[in-house]
Scaffold this motif. Structure first.
Motif, PDB file in Angstrom:
ATOM      1  N   ASP A 143       0.840  -1.190   0.000  1.00  0.00           N
ATOM      2  CA  ASP A 143       0.000   0.000   0.000  1.00  0.00           C
ATOM      3  C   ASP A 143       0.876   1.240   0.000  1.00  0.00           C
ATOM      4  O   ASP A 143       1.862   1.324   0.745  1.00  0.00           O
ATOM      5  N   ARG A 154      -2.549   0.711  -4.247  1.00  0.00           N
ATOM      6  CA  ARG A 154      -2.021  -0.614  -3.942  1.00  0.00           C
ATOM      7  C   ARG A 154      -1.320  -1.151  -5.185  1.00  0.00           C
ATOM      8  O   ARG A 154      -1.852  -1.076  -6.298  1.00  0.00           O
ATOM      9  N   GLN A 156       0.238  -4.634  -6.621  1.00  0.00           N
ATOM     10  CA  GLN A 156       0.228  -6.088  -6.428  1.00  0.00           C
ATOM     11  C   GLN A 156       1.215  -6.721  -7.401  1.00  0.00           C
ATOM     12  O   GLN A 156       1.104  -6.557  -8.619  1.00  0.00           O
TER      13      GLN A 156
END
Length: 226
Positions: A143, A154, A156
């Motif tokens: 984050d 965010r 990923q």
């Protein structure tokens, strides 16, 4: 090396390969933490020793410089300016703490292949860096709070469950906002939707990724020691 009104500096060394040498000088001679230092780089032809004066742009810049502490806790990606008259790349940089650093120079002489060369630097002074142990991070979602604390993102990371040395591996980054909605309107940064640097234990660095439909992707030939 004479550089106008600058006082004496230290020749740190050469990095060779691809028919070219890259010489690195520092001013002051002994790098000090928390103080501005000038880093100067000269690209020369190995056969003639002559300075190279023409370069091709890579990701909107003539030269990229990546500086990393030996424990990978400090990272900087900066862009030296080129002096056409002296044929020297130079930048002022401040190292935050004393310790060992590695620096990679990324440049492309006109009509030649891309060069990525490594230098090892030692920085004196205080504060002394307390090395942080390098451990495998299994948390692939990070984050991020943008400047000002107004926006949350965010990132990923997605990689195959098994990565094999010597084989291409697709690495993908998915970006989303605080509500989990995909971010697809990225503005180009240095001619790409995103950039990633992978550093192996033998100090080899990766290329940058490309942007494809909502995610940053890159194909990387896996090598042991990441």
């Amino acid at each position: 090396m004479q550089k106008g009104s600058h006082h004496s500096d230290a020749h740190v060394g050469h990095s060779q390969g691809g028919g070219y040498d890259i010489g690195l000088w520092t001013d002051p001679a002994n790098l000090q933490s928390s103080k501005s230092s000038e880093l100067s780089m000269i690209v020369t032809e190995q056969q003639t020793g002559g300075r190279v004066g023409q370069f091709e742009i890579i990701h909107d810049k003539l030269m990229h410089l990546v500086v990393v502490s030996d424990d990978l806790s400090y990272f900087a990606h900066v862009h030296p300016k080129f002096n056409d008259r002296e044929k020297v790349f130079a930048i002022t940089h401040t190292f935050p703490a004393a310790g060992r650093y590695r620096m990679w120079v990324d440049v492309k002489p006109k009509g030649a292949g891309q060069l990525i060369k490594k230098f090892d630097l030692n920085v004196d002074g205080k504060p002394a860096r307390q090395p942080i142990p390098i451990v495998a991070d299994r948390n692939f979602a990070k984050d991020i709070v943008a400047a000002g604390g107004q926006k949350h993102y965010r990132v990923q990371l997605k990689v195959p469950e098994r990565i094999n040395a010597g084989k291409d591996t697709e690495i993908m980054f998915e970006l989303s906002d605080s509500q989990g909605r995909p971010i697809t309107d990225l503005e180009p940064l240095m001619a790409a939707g995103g950039h990633c640097v992978i550093i192996s234990s033998d100090a080899e660095v990766s290329p940058c990724p490309s942007y494809r439909g909502g995610g940053c992707r890159m194909a990387r030939r896996a090598k042991s020691g990441f």
